[in-house]
Design a protein around this motif. Sequence first.
Motif, mmCIF file in Angstrom:
data_model
loop_
_atom_site.group_PDB
_atom_site.id
_atom_site.type_symbol
_atom_site.label_atom_id
_atom_site.label_comp_id
_atom_site.label_asym_id
_atom_site.label_seq_id
_atom_site.Cartn_x
_atom_site.Cartn_y
_atom_site.Cartn_z
ATOM 1 N N ALA A 143 -9.993 -61.884 -48.353
ATOM 2 C CA ALA A 143 -11.291 -61.239 -48.485
ATOM 3 C C ALA A 143 -12.059 -61.229 -47.173
ATOM 4 N N PHE A 144 -11.678 -62.103 -46.217
ATOM 5 C CA PHE A 144 -12.379 -62.194 -44.931
ATOM 6 C C PHE A 144 -11.577 -61.588 -43.785
ATOM 7 N N ASP A 145 -10.393 -61.050 -44.074
ATOM 8 C CA ASP A 145 -9.576 -60.496 -42.996
ATOM 9 C C ASP A 145 -10.174 -59.220 -42.394
ATOM 10 N N VAL A 146 -11.067 -58.575 -43.143
ATOM 11 C CA VAL A 146 -11.675 -57.348 -42.627
ATOM 12 C C VAL A 146 -12.754 -57.637 -41.582
ATOM 13 N N LEU A 147 -13.208 -58.888 -41.499
ATOM 14 C CA LEU A 147 -14.254 -59.254 -40.551
ATOM 15 C C LEU A 147 -13.652 -59.492 -39.169
ATOM 16 N N PRO A 148 -14.439 -59.357 -38.113
ATOM 17 C CA PRO A 148 -13.935 -59.671 -36.757
ATOM 18 C C PRO A 148 -13.534 -61.137 -36.656
ATOM 19 N N GLY A 149 -12.311 -61.382 -36.204
ATOM 20 C CA GLY A 149 -11.817 -62.746 -36.121
ATOM 21 C C GLY A 149 -11.103 -63.234 -37.353
ATOM 22 N N GLY A 150 -11.175 -62.488 -38.442
ATOM 23 C CA GLY A 150 -10.461 -62.857 -39.644
ATOM 24 C C GLY A 150 -11.071 -64.058 -40.344
ATOM 25 N N HIS A 151 -10.278 -64.652 -41.244
ATOM 26 C CA HIS A 151 -10.788 -65.772 -42.024
ATOM 27 C C HIS A 151 -10.925 -67.046 -41.195
ATOM 28 N N ALA A 154 -14.439 -66.822 -39.732
ATOM 29 C CA ALA A 154 -15.414 -66.961 -40.816
ATOM 30 C C ALA A 154 -15.458 -68.390 -41.341
ATOM 31 N N GLY A 155 -14.283 -69.012 -41.498
ATOM 32 C CA GLY A 155 -14.259 -70.391 -41.966
ATOM 33 C C GLY A 155 -14.912 -71.353 -40.994
ATOM 34 N N THR A 156 -14.666 -71.146 -39.704
ATOM 35 C CA THR A 156 -15.279 -72.016 -38.703
ATOM 36 C C THR A 156 -16.793 -71.886 -38.698
ATOM 37 N N MET A 157 -17.291 -70.643 -38.747
ATOM 38 C CA MET A 157 -18.737 -70.429 -38.735
ATOM 39 C C MET A 157 -19.400 -71.009 -39.979
ATOM 40 N N LEU A 158 -18.818 -70.745 -41.146
ATOM 41 C CA LEU A 158 -19.404 -71.282 -42.371
ATOM 42 C C LEU A 158 -19.310 -72.803 -42.424
ATOM 43 N N GLY A 159 -18.191 -73.359 -41.962
ATOM 44 C CA GLY A 159 -18.049 -74.811 -41.966
ATOM 45 C C GLY A 159 -19.067 -75.489 -41.065
#
Length: 458
Positions: A143-151, A154-159
């Motif tokens: 679900a996050f692969d469409v974002l720049p940098g992939g999951h 996104a996981g690093t930023m949210l974490g």
Amino acid sequence: MRRAFAGGGPVSFNRGLVAPPGAVVRAAARLGSLRLPPLAAHLRRLFALLIAVGVSIVLYRALDPRFSPVSGQHGIDVFWMVPALAGGAAVGACLVVTSASSRGIAGLAKLGLPGVPVESRAIANGLTWAAIAMLAVHFTSSAFDVLPGGHHAAGTMLGVGFGVGAFRLHHHAIEHEAYRTFNLVAMLLAVGSLASMSITPTGEWWTRNFSTLGTSNDLAAVCFNVALIVSGLGMAVLSSLLTRGLAHGPFALRHGARTVMRLLVVFVGVGLAGVGFVPIDTDTELHNAFALAVAAAFAALCLGVRFFAPGIPRAFARFSYLSLAVEAMAMVAYDRLGLFSLTVFEIVAFTLVFAWLIALVVATVDGHGDTRADAAAHPRRIRRPLPALAPSRRRFADRWLCSGRRRYRAVLVARAATAAAPRGAARRRRLRRSRGASRGGPVESRHGYRHRRNRPQR
């Protein structure tokens, strides 16, 4: 609170100086009612146990390389179950210590165990929330692969965001019962959902809705629905604790407003539990009715916060209005514009509800903490009340104290005027006073000696 304890209701002739025994007893009784309820401590242990079970499921899913939820084969390998249970038990024990009260930490010290500083407890809470956010992105990576940098990005930023925010919040409000307990309620819902994400056979459930996790009729559905039910009921039970600070702070709470807010929080909790009791594939209309009840109760809380408590901090009021606006925009983006799925809207709504309740506790945190600053004042800090006086002596004491106050106020005004006047004006005033008003009248010199102008000094 200490000022209210030391100066409440003095008698008429010594107002502001002493506190009568009746006021001290009433204030002590009020403080006694603020003691930590034992129910909250038992609930924290229950929540920590359920979180440990959810963490064990997630660890087993991550450790066992042969586990495949899609294939339908859920055989348990004891070789991987032992470290998973050990990891879950360690996390549960860590959360018990992290959410313990100051008296609980003192009890650990009495047993000879090493002390746990506030920083370490806050760091443990932040790391737990950071791990939850990163694992949630991991189990929904496509679900996050469409974002720049992939999951990964996104996981690093949210974490990092969740970890730093949870650390700072826990460090700020760790001494308060309502926050420590409700933090575990929110964590239980997150971990239960995470455990369901890790083993659900529903495939890409996020393309449909969040409630799909509770429709698989297996362990994944049990994890999701039980997490919703326990979190919702825990929120309803803790409604009094969540709103207790409003009744003991300078928030100008209206008559009956706290009862209304408690009922609205109860509606939110019961609606959340109803979403878990009635899965969406069992009765869609009833499931949606519970979800709408949660949204309506939350909207009433956000819109009426300044009406219920006009003295609520403005920052919290602005956060309430912003939360409601974000939820409304997310609803429009999902329902009208079709920018994202229902799952994103549900996650945003759940996050805003829990964030708002935690913010409510933190905004009213000064009124119901268990810190030393909120404890009862030491008896030696309270002046002894004056003994009862006869009516004639009371009138004399009243007049004497009033005259003394007037003289003291006049001295303060004279000192302030002298300090504010320039040096040259003060010097000229002293010289005029030393010269005297008449030729032969008694005067006082700059040095304090009284003499007559036509009489030599000795």
